[in-house]
Motif scaffolding. Structure first.
Motif, mmCIF file in Angstrom:
data_model
loop_
_atom_site.group_PDB
_atom_site.id
_atom_site.type_symbol
_atom_site.label_atom_id
_atom_site.label_comp_id
_atom_site.label_asym_id
_atom_site.label_seq_id
_atom_site.Cartn_x
_atom_site.Cartn_y
_atom_site.Cartn_z
ATOM 1 N N ALA A 173 -1.690 10.597 4.352
ATOM 2 C CA ALA A 173 -2.064 10.981 5.718
ATOM 3 C C ALA A 173 -1.863 9.840 6.704
ATOM 4 C CB ALA A 173 -3.516 11.440 5.754
ATOM 5 N N GLY A 174 -1.680 8.644 6.189
ATOM 6 C CA GLY A 174 -1.483 7.492 7.061
ATOM 7 C C GLY A 174 -2.748 6.717 7.335
ATOM 8 N N GLN A 175 -3.923 7.283 6.992
ATOM 9 C CA GLN A 175 -5.172 6.602 7.295
ATOM 10 C C GLN A 175 -5.344 5.336 6.454
ATOM 11 O OE1 GLN A 175 -5.655 8.373 10.356
ATOM 12 N NE2 GLN A 175 -7.598 7.428 9.861
ATOM 13 N N HIS A 176 -4.947 5.392 5.193
ATOM 14 C CA HIS A 176 -5.013 4.183 4.379
ATOM 15 C C HIS A 176 -3.974 3.169 4.848
ATOM 16 C CE1 HIS A 176 -5.435 1.418 1.111
ATOM 17 N NE2 HIS A 176 -4.209 1.652 0.662
ATOM 18 N N GLY A 177 -2.817 3.665 5.242
ATOM 19 C CA GLY A 177 -1.773 2.762 5.730
ATOM 20 C C GLY A 177 -2.207 2.018 6.971
ATOM 21 N N ILE A 178 -2.782 2.732 7.923
ATOM 22 C CA ILE A 178 -3.187 2.072 9.161
ATOM 23 C C ILE A 178 -4.380 1.152 8.921
ATOM 24 C CG2 ILE A 178 -4.811 3.800 10.081
ATOM 25 C CD1 ILE A 178 -3.387 3.424 12.802
ATOM 26 N N ALA A 179 -5.292 1.544 8.033
ATOM 27 C CA ALA A 179 -6.418 0.668 7.702
ATOM 28 C C ALA A 179 -5.921 -0.621 7.051
ATOM 29 C CB ALA A 179 -7.398 1.394 6.777
ATOM 30 N N THR B 199 6.379 12.765 -0.761
ATOM 31 C CA THR B 199 4.978 12.738 -0.358
ATOM 32 C C THR B 199 4.259 11.614 -1.090
ATOM 33 O OG1 THR B 199 4.437 14.436 -2.013
ATOM 34 C CG2 THR B 199 4.941 15.205 0.216
ATOM 35 N N LEU B 200 2.946 11.741 -1.230
ATOM 36 C CA LEU B 200 2.121 10.628 -1.689
ATOM 37 C C LEU B 200 2.481 10.130 -3.086
ATOM 38 C CD1 LEU B 200 -0.245 8.742 -1.131
ATOM 39 C CD2 LEU B 200 -1.779 10.538 -1.936
ATOM 40 N N LYS B 201 2.726 11.055 -4.023
ATOM 41 C CA LYS B 201 3.008 10.597 -5.391
ATOM 42 C C LYS B 201 4.273 9.754 -5.442
ATOM 43 C CE LYS B 201 5.582 14.600 -7.275
ATOM 44 N NZ LYS B 201 6.816 13.855 -7.581
ATOM 45 N N ASP B 202 5.248 10.064 -4.621
ATOM 46 C CA ASP B 202 6.494 9.310 -4.599
ATOM 47 C C ASP B 202 6.306 7.950 -3.926
ATOM 48 O OD1 ASP B 202 8.066 11.722 -5.560
ATOM 49 O OD2 ASP B 202 7.213 12.468 -3.686
ATOM 50 N N ALA B 203 5.455 7.927 -2.898
ATOM 51 C CA ALA B 203 5.127 6.648 -2.255
ATOM 52 C C ALA B 203 4.410 5.729 -3.238
ATOM 53 C CB ALA B 203 4.252 6.900 -1.024
ATOM 54 N N LEU B 204 3.531 6.322 -4.061
ATOM 55 C CA LEU B 204 2.805 5.538 -5.056
ATOM 56 C C LEU B 204 3.760 4.956 -6.091
ATOM 57 C CD1 LEU B 204 -0.678 6.537 -6.389
ATOM 58 C CD2 LEU B 204 0.949 5.390 -7.883
ATOM 59 N N ASP B 205 4.730 5.747 -6.520
ATOM 60 C CA ASP B 205 5.734 5.262 -7.476
ATOM 61 C C ASP B 205 6.475 4.045 -6.927
ATOM 62 O OD1 ASP B 205 5.190 7.132 -9.439
ATOM 63 O OD2 ASP B 205 6.691 8.562 -8.720
ATOM 64 N N GLU B 206 6.892 4.120 -5.667
ATOM 65 C CA GLU B 206 7.638 3.020 -5.059
ATOM 66 C C GLU B 206 6.765 1.785 -4.887
ATOM 67 O OE1 GLU B 206 10.910 2.829 -4.497
ATOM 68 O OE2 GLU B 206 10.986 4.784 -5.500
ATOM 69 N N ALA B 207 5.501 1.991 -4.544
ATOM 70 C CA ALA B 207 4.598 0.854 -4.407
ATOM 71 C C ALA B 207 4.402 0.144 -5.744
ATOM 72 C CB ALA B 207 3.259 1.328 -3.848
ATOM 73 N N LEU B 208 4.322 0.922 -6.823
ATOM 74 C CA LEU B 208 4.189 0.326 -8.156
ATOM 75 C C LEU B 208 5.431 -0.483 -8.523
ATOM 76 C CD1 LEU B 208 2.519 3.244 -10.164
ATOM 77 C CD2 LEU B 208 1.550 0.965 -9.793
ATOM 78 N N ARG B 209 6.614 0.012 -8.162
ATOM 79 C CA ARG B 209 7.846 -0.736 -8.427
ATOM 80 C C ARG B 209 7.846 -2.065 -7.670
ATOM 81 N NH1 ARG B 209 10.102 4.570 -7.741
ATOM 82 N NH2 ARG B 209 10.708 5.454 -9.760
ATOM 83 N N ALA C 288 0.835 -1.198 0.000
ATOM 84 C CA ALA C 288 0.000 0.000 0.000
ATOM 85 C C ALA C 288 0.864 1.240 0.000
ATOM 86 C CB ALA C 288 -0.934 0.007 1.216
ATOM 87 N N GLU C 289 0.284 2.336 -0.488
ATOM 88 C CA GLU C 289 0.880 3.657 -0.376
ATOM 89 C C GLU C 289 -0.014 4.466 0.549
ATOM 90 O OE1 GLU C 289 -2.598 4.772 -2.203
ATOM 91 O OE2 GLU C 289 -1.360 3.056 -2.768
ATOM 92 N N THR C 290 0.543 5.445 1.224
ATOM 93 C CA THR C 290 -0.295 6.284 2.082
ATOM 94 C C THR C 290 0.305 7.670 2.218
ATOM 95 O OG1 THR C 290 -1.514 6.300 4.180
ATOM 96 C CG2 THR C 290 0.797 5.627 4.282
#
Length: 418
Positions: free
Chosen positions: A112-118, A165-175, A108-110
């Motif tokens: 605010a952290g709410q998706h991460g904790i969920a 921030t979020l866009k960079d976390a999303l990039d890493e999750a896709l990798r 997962a990417e997050t």
């Protein structure tokens, strides 16, 4: 809202490496089968109710309605979900799909952290390995959520590239997903990404609007005149709006983060003033903030969950066709709205949700008293205590933190010596 072969008008689609095609098709098939499987839907509603606490209430804000002297203000209380946000609706649904597909790990990417904790909560409940990517800046401002993710057994990976921030976390999750798709599912937290993720997330989040439709008929014998929701990626907004798309009498307003100015890197407005433009990024086509060379720009919001550089293709399409009206709120307006809800109603909102509050409060005072507006309170503000204390310049908060840190280190030193 269903897609047309993965598209919503000109937005959406699937732009992924060939190595992910088989995994993507497995998700498409599993999702379509699950939607038509009564046993899956029964388990989904059971988990929503018994684990997350649905249905969430529709709360009439009598004090605020009287204060503004205009429309009657209601809050859809997604802050009362387990984990404190709407994110549980989608995570429970995708978690059950993961088990259905026989996979053992979620990514997962997050922001605010709410998706991460969920995600970490559901992974623990379902016995799944969990890895969460989060921008280094977001970790610094939302560390309480990071702490709980780790205690739940998740691996939290700090992303220090780009804007952190979020866009960079999303990039890493896709990798990660590209290299681990055989046993891993990328549990996207918002209605973005390649098909079928936008449609799938919207499907699981639509429980919000379905409940509001029933609750409004019960509580004020009709449909709301206006619906407000903040828009980062867009999942909470779509979740509220989806049930009302065919009701033209209901106006829907999505609220973006105006941040602290109009310069690049000071806001996250993609649609309200046409600051964004069409691009293909992170697996899908939508509206993104980019420069003339097509490079994604830096963003800002006081709310970590709203500084995403793009927006859901569903929201982009609804805004383009005029079905959703886009608005915005600045950091200052957000803090004022947060403070007002605290003092008038005794409810602690997330800074993300406070964007929707700010836009609704601006307009509520101008509306007749017999109108009803519903604001999606997508999350509660526990996670924002450090940012809010700093913004409100609480003189006692910093000494408290310093004293607590000193005591924490002393306790650890004593424990180490023993």
């Amino acid at each position: 809202m269903q897609s047309e072969q993965g598209y919503y008008g000109q937005y959406g689609g699937s732009y992924i490496p060939e190595i992910l095609y088989t995994s993507q098709q497995q998700i498409v098939e599993a999702f379509e089968d699950a939607k038509n499987d009564p046993s899956f839907l029964q388990e989904l509603h059971k988990q929503w109710q018994q684990f997350s606490g649905r249905p969430t209430p529709l709360t009439h804000c009598e004090n605020l309605s009287h204060y503004f002297g205009g429309a009657q203000i209601y809050l859809k209380r997604e802050d009362l979900n387990h984990s404190g946000a709407h994110k549980m609706n989608n995570v429970i649904g995708q978690g059950l799909l993961v088990k259905r597909m026989g996979k053992t790990r979620v990514i997962a990417e997050t922001g605010a952290g709410q998706h991460g904790i969920a995600t970490a909560l559901v992974a623990a409940r379902l016995g799944l390995e969990c890895t969460i990517y989060m921008g280094a800046k977001d970790i610094a401002r939302q560390y309480p959520n990071v702490f709980w993710m780790k205690q739940l057994g998740a691996t939290v990976i700090s992303v220090s590239t780009g804007s952190q921030t979020l866009k960079d976390a999303l990039d890493e999750a896709l990798r990660d997903w590209s290299g681990s798709h055989q046993n891993s599912h990328y549990l996207i937290g918002t209605a973005c990404g390649c098909a079928p993720f936008p449609e799938m997330v919207a499907y699981f989040q639509s429980v919000i609007g379905d409940e509001v439709k029933t609750q409004s008929q019960t509580q004020f014998k009709g449909l709301p005149n206006k619906l407000y929701a903040c828009v980062g990626g867009g999942s909470n907004a779509i979740g509220l709006f989806n049930a009302f798309l065919d009701n033209d009498s209901v106006e829907m307003i999505g609220v973006e983060a105006a941040g602290k100015g109009t310069a690049i890197g000071e806001h996250s407005i993609r649609l309200s003033h046409n600051y964004g433009s069409k691009a293909i990024a992170q697996g899908f086509s939508s509206i993104f903030l980019q420069n003339e060379s097509g490079q994604l720009q830096d963003t800002h919001s006081i709310a970590a969950g709203l500084d995403y550089v793009g927006v859901s293709p569903i929201i982009a399409h609804l805004a383009e066709t005029g079905r959703v009206r886009m608005a915005y709120a600045s950091d200052e307006e957000v803090l004022n709205a947060c403070s007002l809800l605290l003092k008038k109603e005794g409810i602690i909102p997330a800074l993300e949700s406070s964007h929707a509050l700010a836009a609704a409060f601006r307009e509520a005072k101008q509306r007749p008293k017999d109108e009803h507006i519903v604001i999606n309170l997508s999350g509660r503000g526990d996670k924002d205590i450090f940012n809010v204390a700093k913004a409100f310049q609480d003189d006692e908060f910093v000494p408290f933190i310093q004293d607590y840190a000193d005591q924490f280190h002393k306790t650890n030193d004593v424990t180490s010596e023993v």
